[in-house]
Scaffold this active site. Structure first.
Site, PDB file in Angstrom:
ATOM      1  N   ILE A 267       0.824  -1.217   0.000  1.00 13.05           N
ATOM      2  CA  ILE A 267       0.000   0.000   0.000  1.00 13.05           C
ATOM      3  C   ILE A 267       0.850   1.255   0.000  1.00 13.05           C
ATOM      4  O   ILE A 267       0.296   2.361  -0.030  1.00 13.05           O
ATOM      5  CB  ILE A 267      -0.938   0.018   1.225  1.00 13.05           C
ATOM      6  CG1 ILE A 267      -0.126  -0.055   2.516  1.00 13.05           C
ATOM      7  CG2 ILE A 267      -1.950  -1.119   1.139  1.00 13.05           C
ATOM      8  CD1 ILE A 267      -0.983   0.057   3.778  1.00 13.05           C
TER       9      ILE A 267
ATOM     10  N   ASP B  53       8.081  16.818   7.191  1.00 15.37           N
ATOM     11  CA  ASP B  53       7.576  16.290   5.920  1.00 15.37           C
ATOM     12  C   ASP B  53       6.050  16.302   5.917  1.00 15.37           C
ATOM     13  O   ASP B  53       5.410  15.363   5.455  1.00 15.37           O
ATOM     14  CB  ASP B  53       8.108  14.875   5.682  1.00 15.37           C
ATOM     15  CG  ASP B  53       7.918  14.433   4.229  1.00 15.37           C
ATOM     16  OD1 ASP B  53       7.721  15.316   3.359  1.00 15.37           O
ATOM     17  OD2 ASP B  53       7.947  13.225   3.963  1.00 15.37           O
TER      18      ASP B  53
END
Length: 1187
Positions: free
Chosen positions: A65, A181
């Site tokens: 995934i 991030d």
């Protein structure tokens, strides 16, 4: 790292029933891990035969995934609790010591974070080559995919999501953790669409005041200090990323984007981004103050939490509780009480209670703590906890089950939840997390749209090739049957078939070596929106090249019978009754509270970074779309049905206007002919004034803003002049005028309305023109366009010939030069445009006779004041009077202006005050004085025909010489001692907007003399084809370009301002006669556009960007500067003229005050004269000429 165990079985915390088979189990674990890390290498092998099912500890691997910088994320199921988890698999052999330390640091940081909106770490397992991080699984997928599928969020929904993000980031900052991030791809959604922050691979610990220096993160979300390579404050970097995230949530697009990394860097460093029209002011304020270039000026987390926009809407006690908890740094979530219900359930499963408590207190993150955490989360979600029957060995019941079914499917298809490897017996299956499967539209895009975070530069350029090779220690296993019998042997577990590695929605850990252009399956395959938001510059460039190589044609999304779910509403039920996806999509765009991505087909929003290729493809799609053609055909049918009656009415209205125009022209011509035929030798001398009144030559008018303005007076209320004389007609400064401005209908008065006076005789005209010495004014007149004016005449009672002679011989035309009006010129030019050339020739023939008849061309300057045949008439009254000939005759070819321009005219009629940007082409008053004296003085009755010529020439030379000497410090002319009445005055202009110069918010406040240009239209030899004094305007002139404007002009003088507005709208300047000319604006000024929020570019430093920016200027500052420019013009130039003309002003005047004419006033005394000077018998005023 003590928390990381040395083996999968040991990390699971379960005694191994068969120690001899521990190594095969590790090999079984390593094989699928290799396949997960190298999907490309194993793709061909998987096509022929699927690899066996992988199990790591108590987790069954299902599909991939996510792919990160150094890891692969797989979806797995906990075999005991049936809970879905995401397992991050890291190959230690591919990492150097520095990156390996970062992995351990990520584990350490995730252990410190227990927050409802942060992905939770459940378990850590380690083998010789692999590290397995078992984390929480967010079934809702990325918020990026949610935006792609559903469009931008309404601010209410975006506020709810952003609050959760802020609470989680604030929680990290309070524990000295910086994420570095933050982006839409790392913001996940759980089954309730709550935020879960993931991917702490670039996170780090910081201390207050400490600066970091590692360049990491996603370029579109990176702060400018990262692009500059400076050391940076960690929390401020996260705050910038939060600003970008909020912009993405509200707008559905990135604030900073570019085709390459260099372009993106330039845009980020500029700090300029677009604010759409639908964004609220409070949201805009919050975003702008998070996206400030200077880190110290950005909002802090505390200020963000208390922001006005964040506090709008319904109360949010959960958010307030989380914020309070964040501020209590010492309060750890690990100190929560142990849930006895969960412990009892684990005991029934065969888990040792004491070992479980020991694992929880020691933060071991082993199988015991992981099982406890999963059961605890399940209890929170389902409010009850059902467990399977107790068993001492959790793995054995799985081995004895023969009905566990698994199915291999193609990579791009979805896994049927009913075909998962699940435990079907026991009540535990009822509470499984099968309902948390990712949404179909999100699952269909995981691998095809993966974008990658740009991390620390990796020197291993061949990493991708190494990953594609099967590493040693990962042996291949022969393919087995899809459904082998499950034997009660632990070594047989590797024979279980595994589902295909498929895209998922959980925990992306990007890998720099995998930067490749994504497969576009989104938004018709067009434009930069087909890629992920956080792609770096290299990927963007390759993606752009790939776009350019594609054939231009109809979008595959339009022609495809199976639209991609990314752009169409998801049909969960698959019902055939659903409307067409395109129709649903078009309907969704009608909602003003939502905004889909810019490149979606019917989206009204266009990304700021969209290029020409995208636009061209979109146009091609529209042209080829059958729906567009169908709409065009329907529009044509409607036009045929309903357009005919409208056209007929329009034609009827036009015909009526044409008939009215012809009737008015015929009546005008009849009146002119009646006037010309009625003139006789013994007609009263005051007919001159009457004729000039008919030609709209009126006495002085009130100021434009005066209550008695002609715009507010009826047509027939202009009072007749008093019989006393010229002195009574004058007015003081600002006083009401004795003769009001007359309405335009006065042009069509019949001769019987007012009988002409009987006091003024008519003069014969000499046919000889005096020669004027050429000077500097000649050169000025040659290079400038001609202007036209209209002169107003006061009725004056004069005595005998000597008095008239002395009146005409003196320089008394100060009022004429002072009250020049562009409005009179436009009105006069408008009225004379009704004259046809043939009608004018008939009038000239009847006035002058056939012997003096000459052809008249209103557009040529060939005709002059030299009328053949008038030499011998002497005092005959058969010819036209002096003023008639002066006003109605074209300018002579050899007529030259004097070398100087008077200071009064410089002040009043300078180019800056006229607001047109042109220099001054007007005729100085001394020329007009000479012209009028030469034409108005009657010759002696007994003189031969040549005497009037010589005397007229003498008068003109005398006047011109006097004016020139007064400006050149020459001895002044002898002046009479008596006072004289003024014959001519000029009306002031109405309010008219200036079309060319930078203007303030209201030009009426400045009251500039907008169109004061010229006394009489004067042409030098090179300008012989300019317009005459009374020439009709061009047909293409904006105020006269349509019959509607022409009729409006005849009926109301208010059309003057409308015409000026039309000319300004067309980007043209109108001179006095309405002729358009391109404005000569300065380079530093450009017209301000409409202040539309969506056409406004924001600056991070709290300033809007100008269309042509000025350093450090905001919109309000530019607005003030625009007004300041106008005030500077008014204050610096005053009434003394522009800077160009001031350099040529003459010396100080030395003429006596009694006969001080306007032609000899220097600039030093102009202002005082205009404001305070007044002769004893002759009153005049400065009528709002920009004073």
């Amino acid at each position: 790292m003590a928390a990381v165990s040395s083996g999968a079985a040991a990390a699971a915390g379960i005694p191994n029933p068969n120690p001899n088979r521990e190594r095969p189990q590790q090999q079984q674990q390593q094989q699928p891990a290799s396949a997960a890390l190298h999907p490309v290498a194993h793709r061909s092998a998987a096509a022929a035969c699927r690899p066996p099912l992988a199990r790591v500890g108590y987790y069954e691997m299902e599909r991939t995934i996510g792919k990160g910088n150094f890891a692969v994320v797989k979806l797995a199921t906990h075999m005991i609790t049936k809970a879905k988890v995401a397992i991050k698999i890291v190959d230690k052999t591919q990492l150097d010591d520095e990156n390996l330390k970062k992995i351990f640091r990520e584990v350490q940081i995730m252990k410190m974070l227990r927050h409802p909106h942060i992905i939770r770490l459940y378990q850590v397992m380690e083998t010789e080559r692999m590290i397995y991080l078992v984390t929480e699984y967010a079934s809702g997928g990325e918020i990026f995919d949610h935006l792609v599928a559903h469009g931008r969020m309404a601010e209410k929904d975006a506020r709810r999501k952003f609050k959760q993000i802020v609470a989680a980031v604030y929680f990290c900052h309070c524990r000295s953790i910086v994420h570095r991030d933050l982006k839409a791809e790392n913001l996940l959604l759980d089954h309730n669409l709550n935020i879960k922050i993931a991917d702490f691979g670039f996170s780090n610990l910081f201390s207050r005041g400490q600066l970091l220096k590692t360049w990491c993160g996603s370029p579109p979300y990176a702060a400018p200090e990262l692009f500059e390579g400076k050391e940076y404050d960690g929390p401020k970097v996260d705050i910038w990323s939060l600003g970008v995230v909020l912009y993405v949530l509200v707008c559905g697009a990135l604030p900073f984007d570019g085709s390459t990394l260099q372009n993106l860097r330039a845009r980020v460093l500029s700090g300029k981004f677009r604010i759409p029209f639908f964004m609220s002011t409070d949201c805009e304020y919050l975003i702008r103050h998070m996206l400030i270039l200077e880190p110290s000026r950005r909002l802090s987390m505390e200020q963000i939490c208390k922001n006005k926009w964040m506090r709008q809407g319904d109360p949010d006690p959960e958010f307030d509780r989380l914020i309070v908890e964040c501020e209590q740094v010492k309060v750890e979530r690990e100190t929560e009480l142990i849930n006895e219900q969960v412990l009892m359930a684990m005991a029934e499963m065969g888990f040792d209670r004491e070992r479980t408590l020991q694992s929880l207190h020691a933060d071991s993150y082993d199988h015991y703590s992981a099982t406890y955490s999963l059961l605890s989360d399940k209890l929170k979600r389902h409010k009850n906890l059902c467990v399977a029957p107790p068993t001492p060995r959790p793995l054995y019941p799985l081995q004895d089950q023969s009905n566990a079914v698994s199915m291999t499917v193609p990579q791009v298809q979805l896994i049927n939840p009913e075909n998962q490897i699940v435990e079907t017996d026991g009540p535990m299956a009822l509470d499984s997390d099968e309902g948390e499967e990712p949404s179909p539209e999100a699952m269909a895009r995981y691998l095809s749209m993966r974008r990658h975070t740009v991390g620390v530069p990796d020197p291993r350029a061949e990493m991708q090739e190494d990953l594609q090779k099967l590493a040693p220690g990962f042996p291949r296993v022969a393919p087995q049957a899809p459904f082998p019998p499950l034997m009660p042997a632990l070594a047989q577990m590797q024979l279980m078939p595994t589902p295909s590695l498929q895209p998922g929605q959980q925990l992306e850990y990007k890998e720099q070596s995998l930067l490749q252009p994504p497969t576009l399956q989104l938004l018709n395959g067009m434009g930069p929106l087909g890629r992920r938001a956080s792609d770096g510059g290299a990927n963007i460039q390759l993606h752009t090249q790939q776009l350019l190589k594609r054939p231009r044609g109809q979008s595959p999304l339009v022609t495809s019978p199976h639209p991609i779910p990314a752009v169409a509403p998801v049909d969960e039920e698959g019902s055939d009754a659903e409307p067409d996806p395109e129709a649903v999509q078009r309907s969704s765009y009608k909602d003003c509270n939502t905004l889909h991505l810019p490149m979606e087909r019917f989206s009204p929003v266009r990304r700021f970074s969209d290029g020409a290729a995208t636009i061209q493809a979109y146009k091609t799609q529209l042209e080829n779309n059958s729906l567009i053609r169908q709409l065009k055909q329907e529009c044509e049918q409607l036009q045929k049905m309903y357009a005919a009656p409208q056209d007929e009415r329009l034609m009827e209205h036009t015909q009526q206007q044409h008939v009215l125009y012809q009737q008015e022209q015929q009546i005008l011509h009849q009146q002119i002919q009646a006037l010309s035929l009625g003139h006789g030798e013994n007609q009263p001398s005051s007919h001159l004034t009457y004729q000039l009144q008919r030609l709209r030559i009126q006495p002085s008018s009130p100021p434009p803003t005066h209550p008695s303005n002609h715009l507010f007076r009826p047509a027939n209320q202009s009072s007749p002049p008093p019989p006393g004389g010229g002195a009574g007609l004058m007015q003081t400064h600002g006083g009401p005028s004795a003769v009001q401005y007359q309405h335009g209908s006065a042009l069509y008065q019949s001769p019987s309305d007012s009988p002409p006076p009987t006091s003024l005789p008519r003069m014969a005209l000499a046919n000889q023109q005096p020669s004027v010495p050429p000077g500097s004014a000649r050169t000025l007149a040659q290079t400038l366009p001609q202007q036209q004016v209209t002169i107003q005449v006061q009725e004056v009672e004069l005595g005998g010939g000597a008095q008239r002679q002395s009146f005409l011989a003196t320089p008394c035309h100060r009022v004429l030069g002072k009250q020049l009006s562009a409005d009179n010129a436009e009105t006069h030019s408008r009225s004379l445009s009704r004259f046809h050339t043939s009608a004018y020739e008939q009038l000239t023939a009847q006035l002058l006779g056939e012997s003096v008849m000459g052809s008249y061309n209103p557009y040529l300057q060939g005709a002059s004041l030299k009328v053949p045949g008038l030499e011998g008439y002497g005092l005959s009254y058969g010819g036209p009077s002096a003023l008639q000939q002066a006003l109605l005759s074209p300018t002579p070819l050899e007529y030259r202006p004097p070398p100087q321009v008077t200071p009064t005219l410089q002040g009043l009629l300078s180019p800056r005050h006229s607001l047109t940007g042109h220099a001054d082409p007007r005729l100085p008053p001394q020329e007009l004085a000479a012209l009028l004296k030469r034409h108005s003085r009657p010759a002696p009755p007994t003189a031969p025909p040549t005497i009037p010529q010589d005397y007229g020439e003498m008068l003109l030379l005398q006047q011109l010489g006097q004016a020139a000497e007064s400006l050149d410090s020459a001895p002044p002319q002898a002046t009479p001692t008596q006072h004289y009445h003024h014959l001519l005055q000029i009306r002031t202009p109405p309010e008219c907007p200036a079309p060319s110069l930078p203007h303030s918010e209201s030009m009426e406040e400045d009251e500039m003399p907008a169109y004061h240009e010229g006394l009489l239209a004067k042409a030098a030899a090179p300008c012989t084809e300019a317009h005459e004094l009374l020439a009709p305007p061009l047909g293409s002139t904006p105020p006269y370009s349509s019959p509607t404007h022409r009729h409006a002009y005849l009926r109301s003088a208010t059309a003057t301002r409308e015409s000026c507005a039309d000319a300004a709208d067309a980007g043209m300047e109108s001179d006095h006669n309405g002729y358009g000319s391109r404005s000569t604006q300065s380079d530093s000024y450009r017209p301000r556009g409409a202040l539309q929020r969506h056409h406004t570019i924001q600056t991070c430093d709290d300033a809007y960007e100008q269309v042509e920016p000025m350093s450090g200027m905001s919109l309000l500052a530019g607005k003030a500067l625009s007004s300041a420019r106008m005030s500077d013009i008014l204050s610096q130039s005053s009434l003394t003229g522009s800077q160009q003309l001031q350099q040529r002003e003459g010396p100080v005047c030395d003429v006596d005050a009694d006969v001080h004419s306007s032609s000899c006033y220097p600039s030093s005394c102009t202002t005082d004269m205009l404001l305070s000077y007044k002769t004893p018998d002759l009153q005049y005023s400065v009528e709002q000429a920009g004073v």
